[in-house]
Design an enzyme around this catalytic site. Structure first.
Site, short mmCIF file in Angstrom:
data_model
loop_
_atom_site.label_atom_id
_atom_site.label_comp_id
_atom_site.label_asym_id
_atom_site.label_seq_id
_atom_site.Cartn_x
_atom_site.Cartn_y
_atom_site.Cartn_z
N ALA A 19 -6.32 5.40 5.06
CA ALA A 19 -7.16 6.42 5.69
C ALA A 19 -8.33 6.81 4.80
CB ALA A 19 -6.32 7.64 6.09
N ARG A 39 -8.60 -1.66 8.26
CA ARG A 39 -9.81 -0.90 7.89
C ARG A 39 -10.53 -0.28 9.10
NH1 ARG A 39 -13.55 -3.53 3.21
NH2 ARG A 39 -14.21 -1.61 2.21
N GLN A 95 0.83 -1.20 0.00
CA GLN A 95 0.00 0.00 0.00
C GLN A 95 0.86 1.26 0.00
OE1 GLN A 95 -2.67 -1.82 3.33
NE2 GLN A 95 -3.59 0.16 2.87
N PHE A 102 -8.80 1.59 11.31
CA PHE A 102 -7.58 2.09 11.95
C PHE A 102 -7.83 2.55 13.39
CE2 PHE A 102 -3.71 4.82 12.13
CZ PHE A 102 -2.81 4.03 11.47
N PHE A 105 -6.38 -4.02 2.99
CA PHE A 105 -7.17 -3.70 4.18
C PHE A 105 -6.34 -3.13 5.33
CE2 PHE A 105 -9.23 -7.38 2.05
CZ PHE A 105 -10.31 -6.70 1.53
N GLU A 135 -13.40 3.02 4.46
CA GLU A 135 -13.46 2.43 5.80
C GLU A 135 -14.81 2.60 6.53
OE1 GLU A 135 -9.83 4.73 6.51
OE2 GLU A 135 -9.18 3.05 7.74
N GLU A 164 0.06 -1.74 4.71
CA GLU A 164 0.44 -0.32 4.85
C GLU A 164 1.91 -0.22 5.27
OE1 GLU A 164 -2.28 2.34 6.88
OE2 GLU A 164 -0.71 3.81 7.21
N ARG A 218 -6.43 7.26 16.92
CA ARG A 218 -7.72 7.22 16.24
C ARG A 218 -8.80 6.57 17.12
NH1 ARG A 218 -9.94 8.15 10.99
NH2 ARG A 218 -8.00 8.87 10.07
N1 MTE Z 1 -11.47 -2.54 -0.59
C1 MTE Z 1 -10.91 -3.63 -1.16
N2 MTE Z 1 -11.59 -4.28 -2.11
N3 MTE Z 1 -9.69 -4.08 -0.76
C2 MTE Z 1 -8.97 -3.45 0.23
O1 MTE Z 1 -7.86 -3.86 0.55
N4 MTE Z 1 -8.91 -1.59 1.86
C3 MTE Z 1 -9.71 -0.68 2.66
C4 MTE Z 1 -10.67 0.13 1.78
N5 MTE Z 1 -11.38 -0.75 0.90
C5 MTE Z 1 -9.55 -2.29 0.85
C6 MTE Z 1 -10.81 -1.85 0.38
C7 MTE Z 1 -8.91 0.27 3.44
S1 MTE Z 1 -8.25 -0.24 4.90
C8 MTE Z 1 -8.72 1.57 3.04
S2 MTE Z 1 -7.90 2.68 4.00
C9 MTE Z 1 -9.22 2.05 1.75
O2 MTE Z 1 -9.89 1.03 1.01
C10 MTE Z 1 -8.04 2.58 0.95
O3 MTE Z 1 -8.39 2.99 -0.32
P1 MTE Z 1 -9.01 4.44 -0.64
O4 MTE Z 1 -8.28 5.42 0.18
O5 MTE Z 1 -8.77 4.58 -2.09
O6 MTE Z 1 -10.45 4.35 -0.27
N1 HPA Z 2 -5.18 5.99 8.88
C1 HPA Z 2 -4.54 5.05 8.19
N2 HPA Z 2 -3.25 4.94 8.14
C2 HPA Z 2 -2.53 5.83 8.82
C3 HPA Z 2 -3.12 6.83 9.56
C4 HPA Z 2 -4.51 6.92 9.59
O1 HPA Z 2 -5.12 7.79 10.22
N3 HPA Z 2 -2.13 7.56 10.13
C5 HPA Z 2 -0.99 6.98 9.73
N4 HPA Z 2 -1.21 5.94 8.94
MO1 MOS Z 3 -6.64 1.51 5.70
S1 MOS Z 3 -6.56 0.67 7.58
O1 MOS Z 3 -6.25 3.09 6.37
O2 MOS Z 3 -5.21 0.93 5.04
#
Ligand code: MTE
Ligand code: HPA
Ligand code: MOS
Length: 773
Positions: free
Chosen positions: A510, A342, A197, A344, A228, A714, A232, A310
Site C-alpha cells: 500500500a 502495484r 512482503q 492494488f 510488486f 505505487e 504480499e 480499491r
Molecule cells: N519497487 C521495487 N523496486 N520493487 C518492488 O517490488 N513494489 C511496489 C513499490 N515499488 C516494488 C517497488 C509496491 S506494489 C509497493 S506497495 C511499494 O513499493 C511497497 O513499498 P513501500 O511501501 O516501502 O513504498
Molecule cells: N493495498 C495493498 N495491500 C493491501 C491493501 C491495500 O490497500 N489492503 C490489504 N492489503
Molecule cells: Mo503493493 S500492490 O501494495 O504490494
C-alpha cells in the site's frame, strides 16, 4: 535536515549491480543436507483427484520423501483470508495446481520423482473467462455496491452513452522468483528464510500448517529481488511447504519456483470487465456514472475483495463524480489466483474513468484535456465514498505547471502540423492526472513497529516491520534514523526483517512502508534521544532544552564550542544504567470506513501527480514508439530523492508495460500460453521514452507524515495511462473524429485494428457518432 531528504543511492545499489546482494536462494550453500522440493502438477484446470500413487516416486533414486495431505499435523491450508487454499487439494482448481511435493537430495532427483507420481483425476468443466463466470453465476463473494447521488438521472443527461472496457492482467515478473528455505532451529522451533512482503503472515501460515503456536516460528526476509504485490500473500504456500518438509524430514528444505513454475502457479494483476453508462453536460462536465465491475479473481479469494474496493475507491481518479452507482463482483475462474499488484486496483479504477472521459470528449468534439480539467476536484469537494479531498488544489497546480513545463499547447499545434504531412503515421499527445489514496484499505493494517538498539560504541541497529524489495525502504529508514539521532548514516545498520524482532507486522504494501515504519523508527529514536539528552546535559553542564544531536556529536546550543561525541554519551549512558534500546510504534490516525457500504475515510491522504506523453503510431503495423514523457509527482518533502526518482521511473515503465505490450493468454484447456519471457513481452530499454523528464512538485510538505514526505511506491504506475491515451489520440488522427474504442493492453495488434476501424469511419462516417441526444 541534513541526512533525510538527501539524494543518496539505494543502500544496496552497489551489491545489486555487482551481484553481491544476498537473496534467499543464495543461502543454499549454508545448509548442509538440504532437500529440494518439486511439485506434482495437476493435469487439468478443474478436476477431482481420484488416486494419487506415490510409490514409484518413493522408490526413485535420490527421493527422500513425498509430501501429501497425510503429512500435515495442523491445517493443510495456506489461505490468508478465507481458508480456501488447500496445500494438497482433493479438487483441482486451476491447471497445474500442485497436488503433492517431492523432496529430493537434488533438484533433479525431486523432478524425476515428481514425474513418477501417478495422478488419476476426473476432469470437470472449467470456467476460463469473466464472461463464462458471469453466465455460470460463478462468484467468490456477494456483490458490493457503492453509490452516491441520483445515478439513474444520467438517463436525461444531454450526452449519454454506454460502453464496455476490457482490462488485461499483468504478470509481476519480479526478477527473483518465489523462494523459501526452512529448517528446524536449535531449540525445537522452526525457522524460515522467505522472499515475502509479509513475514508475519508467512509465520502465521507456517504455524497453522504445523499446528504449533506462532512463538515457535521465526521468519526472516533478507531482501526481495522485486515483489510488486506478488509476495504480499502469495509467498506463503511455498514457505509452508518448505516448513512442512523440514518438520517431517528434520532436514532443511528449499522451495524455489523456476520462472515457468512461477508464471504458471502464481496470481497476477486482476483482469477486469467494466460495463458502464455515463451522462455528461454539453460542456464536458460529468453528471454521473453507472459502472458494473467484474474482476477475474481466479481459483481462490486471496486479496480480491480489498482489490475490488480499491477499484471502486479509484473510479473517480482526480474527478468529482456528482452521481455514481458502482457495483462489483469477483468472478471465480479456474485460473491462477489474482492478487495484489502495484496499485492494488487503483490502476483499473482510474483506467475506467479515463476511458469514459476520453469517450465523452471525442463525442462532444472537445479536447480530452479540457474535459479532464473541467471535472477536477476542487477544494471542499468530497469523494463518492465520502472522504473530503484534502489539498484538491494540488491537482490543478500540478496540471498547470506540467502543461507549461512540457510545452503542451505548442506541441499540440506542432503535432497537428506533423500529422497533416504524414498520412501513414500519426503522433498523439495526452495528459492524465493521478490521485491515489494512501493507507491500507483494511484499517487495522495501518500500523508500524520498530526496535532500535544503540551499542556502547555509538553504532546503531535498526529493526522495523517493513521489508526491502528494491523500493529503497531500508535506505529511507536509515536516513530517518540517522536524522533523528543526529549521527551519520554509516552508523546506522538496518537489519533484515524478522518476526522475532517486531511481532504482528503488516505486509510491506500500500506504498505505506516508509510512512508507517519510518514513523515507528522515529518514535523509538526520539525516546532514545531524550534519554541520551539527560546524560549529555549532565556531562555538558547545560540545560536539557539546549541539547542538540548533529553529525555524530552532542552539543549545547548555549555554547557551540562545547560538544561530546555521540559514542561517548552512549558509553556514559550505559554506565549510568540507562537503557540503550527502545521500541517505537505508529498507527495512522483518523481513518475509518464501513466495509459494507464502502463509505468513510479510508485514506490518510492522497498522492497526486500528472504525466504528459507523446507517441508515434505506424499506420501499416500498429506499432508505436514513446517519444517523450514529462512527469510531475507530488512526493511531499522527499525523504530520498534518488530513491523516489527510481520509483517514479520504474513504476511508470511498469505501467506502460501493463497498458501496451504485456498480454496474458490462456488456452482453451486453461493453460497459461504465455509462461515465459519469450511469449510474454516485457518493457525494456526500448520502451523508455526518448525524452523522459521527471520532476517533483516543489514546496509541498505533507505535515502529517514523517518529515513531510509522501508515499511514492505505487502512484507513478498509473501515470502510464497518459501513454494509452496518447496512443488513442494518435489512432483518432487516422479517423474522422468520434470515439475510439481500445481494449487494454493496447498491443500493436489492437492498435492496428483500431486504426482500420478509424480509417473505415473516415470513409463512411457514422452519423450517430458525436451526436448529442
Ligand atoms: N519497487 C521495487 N523496486 N520493487 C518492488 O517490488 N513494489 C511496489 C513499490 N515499488 C516494488 C517497488 C509496491 S506494489 C509497493 S506497495 C511499494 O513499493 C511497497 O513499498 P513501500 O511501501 O516501502 O513504498
Ligand atoms: N493495498 C495493498 N495491500 C493491501 C491493501 C491495500 O490497500 N489492503 C490489504 N492489503
Ligand atoms: Mo503493493 S500492490 O501494495 O504490494
Amino acid at each position: 535536515m541534513t541526512i533525510a531528504g538527501k539524494p543518496i543511492p539505494h543502500d544496496s545499489a552497489r551489491e545489486h549491480v555487482t551481484g553481491e546482494a544476498f537473496y534467499t536462494d543464495d543461502l543454499v550453500l549454508r545448509f548442509p543436507r538440504m532437500l529440494h522440493a518439486w511439485p506434482v502438477l495437476a493435469p487439468h484446470a478443474h478436476a477431482l483427484i481420484k488416486t494419487l500413487d506415490i510409490s514409484a516416486a518413493l522408490a526413485a533414486p535420490g527421493v527422500a520423501t513425498v509430501l501429501t495431505a497425510r503429512d500435515v499435523p495442523g491445517e493443510g491450508d495456506s489461505g490468508s483470508n478465507r481458508h480456501d487454499e488447500p496445500l494438497f487439494p482433493a479438487e483441482v482448481m486451476y491447471h497445474s495446481q500442485p497436488v503433492a511435493w517431492v523432496l529430493g537430495e537434488t533438484l533433479d532427483a525431486a523432478q524425476q520423482g515428481a514425474s513418477r507420481v501417478s495422478v488419476e483425476d476426473e476432469p470437470l468443466p472449467a470456467i476460463l473467462s469473466i464472461e463464462d463466470a458471469i453466465l455460470a453465476g460463478s462468484f467468490h463473494s456477494a456483490p458490493v455496491r457503492l453509490a452516491r447521488g441520483n445515478a439513474p438521472a444520467i438517463d436525461f443527461s444531454p450526452l449519454r452513452f454506454e460502453g464496455e472496457l476490457k482490462i488485461g492482467g499483468q504478470e509481476h515478473f519480479y526478477l527473483e522468483t518465489q523462494c523459501a528455505i526452512a529448517w528446524l532451529d536449535e531449540t525445537g522451533g522452526i525457522a524460515a528464510h522467505s522472499s515475502t512482503q509479509h513475514p508475519t503472515e508467512t509465520q502465521e501460515v507456517i504455524a497453522r500448517v504445523l499446528g504449533i503456536p506462532r512463538n515457535k516460528v521465526t521468519v526472516e526476509c533478507l531482501r526481495m529481488g522485486g515483489a510488486f504485490g506478488g509476495k504480499e500473500v502469495q509467498a506463503n504456500p511455498w514457505a509452508a511447504i518448505a516448513a512442512l518438509g523440514a518438520w517431517k524430514t528434520r532436514r532443511p528444505v528449499r522451495v524455489r519456483l523456476t520462472r515457468a513454475l512461477d508464471f504458471t502457479l502464481t496470481g497476477k494483476r486482476h483482469p477486469f470487465l467494466a460495463r458502464y453508462a455515463a451522462g455528461f453536460a454539453k460542456d464536458g462536465r460529468l453528471e454521473g456514472v453507472r459502472v458494473a465491475l467484474y474482476s477475474d479473481g481466479g481459483w481462490c479469494l486471496d486479496l480480491s475483495e480489498p482489490v475490488l474496493s480499491r477499484v471502486m475507491f479509484h473510479c473517480d481518479n482526480a474527478y468529482l463524480l456528482p452521481a455514481a452507482e458502482l457495483t462489483g463482483l469477483i468472478c471465480e475462474t479456474h485460473k491462477t489466483s489474482q492478487t495484489a499488484f502495484r496499485g492494488f486496483g487503483g490502476p483499473q479504477g482510474m483506467l475506467i474513468i479515463e476511458e469514459i472521459l476520453d469517450q465523452a470528449a471525442r463525442r462532444l468534439g472537445l479536447p480530452p484535456e479540457i474535459v479532464r480539467e473541467r471535472n477536477f476536484y476542487r477544494d471542499g469537494d468530497t469523494t463518492h465514498y465520502g472522504q473530503p479531498v484534502k489539498d484538491a488544489g494540488r491537482i490543478e497546480i500540478i496540471w498547470r505547471r506540467l502543461k507549461e513545463s512540457s510545452g503542451f499547447t505548442e506541441r499540440r499545434a506542432k503535432i497537428d502540423r506533423w500529422n497533416a504531412l504524414h498520412p501513414h503515421s500519426k503522433r498523439g499527445l495526452a495528459i492524465t492526472p493521478v490521485k491515489f489514496g494512501i493507507s491500507f484499505t483494511a484499517t487495522f493494517f495501518n500500523q508500524g513497529g520498530a526496535l532500535v538498539l544503540i551499542y556502547r560504541d555509538g553504532s546503531v541497529q535498526v529493526n522495523h516491520g517493513g521489508a526491502e524489495m528494491g523500493q529503497g525502504l531500508h535506505t529511507k529508514i536509515q536516513q530517518i534514523a540517522a536524522e533523528s539521532l543526529g549521527v551519520d548514516s554509516q552508523s546506522i545498520r538496518v537489519m533484515p526483517t524478522r518476526t522475532d524482532k517486531i511481532p504482528n507486522t503488516s505486509a510491506t504494501a500500500a506504498s505505506a512502508g516508509a510512512d508507517l515504519n519510518g514513523a515507528a523508527v522515529a518514535d523509538a529514536c526520539s525516546q532514545l534521544r531524550s534519554r541520551l539528552a539527560d546524560v549529555a546535559a549532565a556531562i555538558l553542564g547545560c540545560d536539557l532544552g539546549s541539547v542538540r544531536f548533529s553529525e555524530g556529536r552532542v552539543f549545547t546550543s548555549a555554547d557551540a564550542q562545547r560538544s561530546v561525541p555521540f559514542a561517548k554519551i552512549c558509553e556514559a549512558a550505559y554506565r549510568r544504567r540507562v537503557p540503550l534500546f527502545a521500541h517505537g510504534f505508529y498507527s495512522t490516525p483518523g481513518i475509518h470506513y464501513d466495509p459494507k457500504t464502502l463509505r468513510g475515510q479510508p485514506f490518510h491522504y492522497f498522492a497526486y501527480a500528472a504525466a504528459v506523453s507523446e507517441v508515434e503510431v505506424d499506420g501499416f503495423t500498429g506499432d508505436y514508439r514513446l517519444l517523450r514523457t514529462d512527469i510531475l509527482e507530488d512526493v511531499g518533502d522527499s525523504l530520498s530523492p534518488l530513491v523516489d526518482r527510481g520509483q517514479i521511473e520504474g513504476g511508470f515503465i511498469q505501467g506502460v508495460g501493463w497498458l501496451t505490450i504485456e498480454e496474458l493468454v490462456w488456452d482453451s484447456q486453461g493453460r497459461l500460453a504465455t509462461a515465459g519471457a519469450s511469449t510474454y513481452k516485457l518493457p525494456s530499454w526500448t520502451e523508455v521514452p526518448d525524452i523522459f523528464e521527471v520532476n517533483f512538485l516543489e514546496r509541498a510538505p505533507e505535515p502529517s507524515v514523517i518529515f513531510g514526505s509522501k508515499a511514492v511506491g505505487e502512484p507513478p504506475l498509473m501515470l502510464a495511462i497518459s501513454v494509452r491515451e496518447a496512443i488513442r489520440d494518435a489512432i483518432a488522427q487516422f479517423g474522422a473524429g468520434g470515439p475510439i474504442s481500445l481494449e487494454s493492453p493496447a498491443t500493436p495488434e489492437r492498435v492496428f485494428f483500431a486504426i482500420q476501424r478509424a480509417r473505415a469511419e473516415r470513409e463512411a462516417p457514422l452519423n450517430t457518432i458525436g451526436a448529442i441526444q
